[in-house]
Design an enzyme around this catalytic site. Structure first.
Site, short mmCIF file in Angstrom:
data_model
loop_
_atom_site.label_atom_id
_atom_site.label_comp_id
_atom_site.label_asym_id
_atom_site.label_seq_id
_atom_site.Cartn_x
_atom_site.Cartn_y
_atom_site.Cartn_z
N ILE A 98 -1.82 -5.40 3.59
CA ILE A 98 -2.02 -4.02 3.17
C ILE A 98 -3.17 -3.42 3.97
CG2 ILE A 98 -2.46 -2.51 1.21
CD1 ILE A 98 0.13 -4.12 1.04
N GLY A 101 -7.89 0.84 2.52
CA GLY A 101 -7.73 2.01 1.67
C GLY A 101 -6.65 1.85 0.63
N CYS A 102 -5.86 0.76 0.71
CA CYS A 102 -4.82 0.49 -0.28
C CYS A 102 -5.20 -0.75 -1.08
CB CYS A 102 -3.46 0.26 0.39
SG CYS A 102 -2.91 1.65 1.40
N SER A 103 -4.62 -0.88 -2.26
CA SER A 103 -4.94 -2.03 -3.09
C SER A 103 -4.12 -3.23 -2.66
CB SER A 103 -4.64 -1.71 -4.55
OG SER A 103 -3.28 -1.38 -4.71
#
Length: 257
Positions: A98, A101-103
């Protein structure tokens, strides 16, 4: 095919108001289809979509050379690239990293173990790296014409071998990888230069190309530093002509004669 910008009439103010025509960097969605199914949609600069699509597949480990690609077709509006490979990539789900900035995403241990350390006896001076980065943006570059883009390049230490621009930092490296495939250039041992922040995904793309030195005008993230140390990559940030910060493996940097 788009050259990467659009012309708009805009108002400027410098003591007086004036209407002018200005180039604005173009942003579009590019859908990449593989063997008849959509793999990913990227927001990007629309020029040369094939370069970006090939580089993305190579960075994801889906292709190794142009021999893996049987058909490559760009749709009429340039918004999708349709690639057919000589084998299936849909047999089992792939564990995707991922982006920042994304989980979610992989742990450091999983990432570090996924690639072997880069082996290279290259040595360059800080002045060489500073000089190369200062040449990233030429007079006819998209950045000079319209701004709003990142630029990355591969160098042999003396000259810029390939240069790529895009609105996305990650896209610029995929473009370099794609152009290497098209031209039959082996990026192993080349220096990766970039204008933007170096994320963990970008250093992952660098190690897949076996680039022993990564240098940026700005900063790396903490995970990038840890991965660069694990993968034996010299990582330089905040590079200017006569100064820089070295976050990993400074032993490749030597004083100029």
């Amino acid at each position: 095919m788009s050259d990467g910008t659009k012309i708009y009439k805009i108002a400027t103010y410098n003591g007086i108001w004036e209407d002018i025509e200005a180039e604005v960097i173009e942003e579009r969605q590019l859908s990449i289809f593989v063997n008849g199914r959509e793999l990913v949609a990227l927001m990007c600069t629309p020029s040369d979509p094939t370069q970006l699509a090939l580089g993305f597949l190579a960075s994801e480990g889906l292709i190794k050379s142009m021999e893996d690609v049987e058909i490559c077709h760009i749709c009429s509006n340039g918004g999708c690239v349709d690639l057919w490979l000589g084998y299936s990539i849909w047999e089992k789900p792939r564990h995707r990293v991922i982006t920042s900035g994304c989980s979610g995403g992989q742990t450091f241990g999983e990432l570090a173990a996924a690639q072997p350390p880069v082996e290279s006896d290259i040595h360059v001076s800080p002045e060489q790296i500073g000089g190369l980065l200062s040449r990233l943006q030429s007079q006819d570059s998209l950045h000079t014409r319209a701004g709003g883009v990142h630029v990355s390049a591969l160098s042999n230490g003396l000259e810029l071998v390939l240069v790529a621009e895009d609105i996305g930092r990650h896209n610029t490296i995929d473009r370099l990888c794609g152009e290497c495939l098209r031209r039959g250039i082996n990026p192993a041992g080349l220096i990766l230069l970039t204008s933007g922040r170096v994320s963990s995904e970008m250093i992952n793309k660098a190690v897949q190309m076996a680039c022993p030195v990564v240098a940026s005008l700005t900063s790396p993230t903490s995970l990038t530093v840890e991965l660069a140390r694990a993968w034996n990559i010299t990582l330089c940030g905040y590079v200017r002509r006569n100064r820089m910060k070295v976050y990993a493996h400074p032993e490749r940097l030597v004083f100029s004669e």
